[in-house]
Motif scaffolding. Structure first.
Motif, PDB file in Angstrom:
ATOM      1  N   UNK A  44     -17.550  20.258 -61.659  1.00  0.00           N
ATOM      2  CA  UNK A  44     -17.820  20.783 -60.323  1.00  0.00           C
ATOM      3  C   UNK A  44     -17.161  19.963 -59.219  1.00  0.00           C
ATOM      4  N   UNK A  45     -16.269  19.050 -59.568  1.00  0.00           N
ATOM      5  CA  UNK A  45     -15.536  18.298 -58.561  1.00  0.00           C
ATOM      6  C   UNK A  45     -16.318  17.182 -57.906  1.00  0.00           C
ATOM      7  N   UNK A  46     -17.322  16.674 -58.586  1.00  0.00           N
ATOM      8  CA  UNK A  46     -18.138  15.627 -57.972  1.00  0.00           C
ATOM      9  C   UNK A  46     -18.070  14.279 -58.677  1.00  0.00           C
ATOM     10  N   UNK A  47     -17.631  14.248 -59.948  1.00  0.00           N
ATOM     11  CA  UNK A  47     -17.690  12.987 -60.688  1.00  0.00           C
ATOM     12  C   UNK A  47     -16.339  12.267 -60.790  1.00  0.00           C
ATOM     13  N   UNK A  48     -15.241  12.994 -60.749  1.00  0.00           N
ATOM     14  CA  UNK A  48     -13.914  12.380 -60.842  1.00  0.00           C
ATOM     15  C   UNK A  48     -13.445  12.096 -62.258  1.00  0.00           C
ATOM     16  N   UNK A  49     -14.218  12.481 -63.255  1.00  0.00           N
ATOM     17  CA  UNK A  49     -13.857  12.219 -64.643  1.00  0.00           C
ATOM     18  C   UNK A  49     -12.566  12.929 -65.050  1.00  0.00           C
ATOM     19  N   UNK A  50     -12.330  14.103 -64.499  1.00  0.00           N
ATOM     20  CA  UNK A  50     -11.163  14.907 -64.901  1.00  0.00           C
ATOM     21  C   UNK A  50      -9.932  14.636 -64.033  1.00  0.00           C
ATOM     22  N   UNK A  51      -9.805  13.419 -63.537  1.00  0.00           N
ATOM     23  CA  UNK A  51      -8.662  13.029 -62.713  1.00  0.00           C
ATOM     24  C   UNK A  51      -7.353  13.215 -63.491  1.00  0.00           C
ATOM     25  N   UNK A  52      -6.388  13.880 -62.861  1.00  0.00           N
ATOM     26  CA  UNK A  52      -5.069  14.087 -63.455  1.00  0.00           C
ATOM     27  C   UNK A  52      -4.000  13.826 -62.401  1.00  0.00           C
ATOM     28  N   UNK A  53      -2.801  13.559 -62.872  1.00  0.00           N
ATOM     29  CA  UNK A  53      -1.647  13.407 -61.979  1.00  0.00           C
ATOM     30  C   UNK A  53      -0.733  14.601 -62.219  1.00  0.00           C
ATOM     31  N   UNK A  54      -0.484  15.370 -61.163  1.00  0.00           N
ATOM     32  CA  UNK A  54       0.270  16.609 -61.285  1.00  0.00           C
ATOM     33  C   UNK A  54       1.644  16.462 -60.640  1.00  0.00           C
ATOM     34  N   UNK A  55       2.662  16.850 -61.393  1.00  0.00           N
ATOM     35  CA  UNK A  55       4.024  16.885 -60.881  1.00  0.00           C
ATOM     36  C   UNK A  55       4.479  18.337 -60.911  1.00  0.00           C
ATOM     37  N   UNK A  56       4.980  18.814 -59.788  1.00  0.00           N
ATOM     38  CA  UNK A  56       5.462  20.192 -59.682  1.00  0.00           C
ATOM     39  C   UNK A  56       6.901  20.229 -60.185  1.00  0.00           C
ATOM     40  N   UNK A  57       7.169  21.095 -61.153  1.00  0.00           N
ATOM     41  CA  UNK A  57       8.494  21.168 -61.774  1.00  0.00           C
ATOM     42  C   UNK A  57       9.307  22.362 -61.301  1.00  0.00           C
ATOM     43  N   UNK A  58       8.692  23.268 -60.594  1.00  0.00           N
ATOM     44  CA  UNK A  58       9.387  24.465 -60.117  1.00  0.00           C
ATOM     45  C   UNK A  58      10.228  24.149 -58.893  1.00  0.00           C
ATOM     46  N   UNK A  59      11.297  24.758 -58.724  1.00  0.00           N
ATOM     47  CA  UNK A  59      12.248  24.741 -57.617  1.00  0.00           C
ATOM     48  C   UNK A  59      12.024  23.735 -56.483  1.00  0.00           C
ATOM     49  N   UNK A  60      11.246  22.701 -56.681  1.00  0.00           N
ATOM     50  CA  UNK A  60      11.063  21.672 -55.669  1.00  0.00           C
ATOM     51  C   UNK A  60      10.096  22.026 -54.563  1.00  0.00           C
ATOM     52  N   UNK A  61       9.628  23.243 -54.505  1.00  0.00           N
ATOM     53  CA  UNK A  61       8.684  23.639 -53.476  1.00  0.00           C
ATOM     54  C   UNK A  61       7.273  23.585 -54.055  1.00  0.00           C
ATOM     55  N   UNK A  62       6.523  22.605 -53.613  1.00  0.00           N
ATOM     56  CA  UNK A  62       5.177  22.429 -54.140  1.00  0.00           C
ATOM     57  C   UNK A  62       4.257  23.505 -53.595  1.00  0.00           C
ATOM     58  N   UNK A  63       3.565  24.184 -54.500  1.00  0.00           N
ATOM     59  CA  UNK A  63       2.704  25.293 -54.114  1.00  0.00           C
ATOM     60  C   UNK A  63       1.281  25.106 -54.626  1.00  0.00           C
ATOM     61  N   UNK A  64       0.933  23.930 -55.007  1.00  0.00           N
ATOM     62  CA  UNK A  64      -0.313  23.681 -55.710  1.00  0.00           C
ATOM     63  C   UNK A  64      -1.591  24.002 -54.971  1.00  0.00           C
ATOM     64  N   UNK A  65      -1.506  24.350 -53.744  1.00  0.00           N
ATOM     65  CA  UNK A  65      -2.714  24.667 -52.999  1.00  0.00           C
ATOM     66  C   UNK A  65      -3.359  23.412 -52.448  1.00  0.00           C
ATOM     67  N   UNK A  66      -4.121  23.570 -51.405  1.00  0.00           N
ATOM     68  CA  UNK A  66      -4.720  22.410 -50.755  1.00  0.00           C
ATOM     69  C   UNK A  66      -5.818  21.778 -51.602  1.00  0.00           C
TER      70      UNK A  66
END
Length: 118
Positions: A44-66
């Motif tokens: 539910x986004x409260x504990x931080x256990x599922x922390x990941x590092x995301x790199x956008x690989x598509x055309x250089x325009x990051x669209x991951x959402x806020x």
């Protein structure tokens, strides 16, 4: 369709295909469906256990959402983001590499998701 490559220091990379645009498929949901062992607790986004590092690989325009408000709070608590970065993202629409897998919705772009890294 989006290609998501899950990467962990101790496991072989695994690329899966995800349907983009569902507005409900989070990184964590896709990982669980594909037996990718991303750690999680609350989902539910409260504990931080599922922390990941995301790199956008598509055309250089990051669209991951806020970042969600929950993500901002947890990422600040973990020291992964500063208020200055939050303020800059609000102006520039740039994404941040550190995300919570349970909060980030997959969009139509290829991603590299590193888990098990701090």
């Amino acid at each position: 369709m989006a290609n998501i490559t899950f990467s962990h220091p101790e496991y072989k990379d695994k690329t899966v295909y995800a349907v983009a645009g569902s507005h409900t498929d989070t990184i964590l949901k896709i990982a669980k469906e594909n037996k990718i062992p991303i750690a999680f607790n609350c989902q539910d986004g409260e504990c931080g256990t599922c922390l990941v590092k995301v790199t956008h690989l598509s055309d250089g325009k990051e669209k991951g959402g806020p970042l969600t408000d929950k993500e901002i709070t947890v990422l600040k608590g973990l020291g992964k983001i500063t208020q200055e970065q939050v303020d800059e993202m609000a102006v520039t629409d740039m994404d941040h590499p550190w995300r919570l897998a349970c909060q980030m919705i997959v969009r139509d772009e290829d991603l590299r998701v590193e888990y098990g890294v701090e």
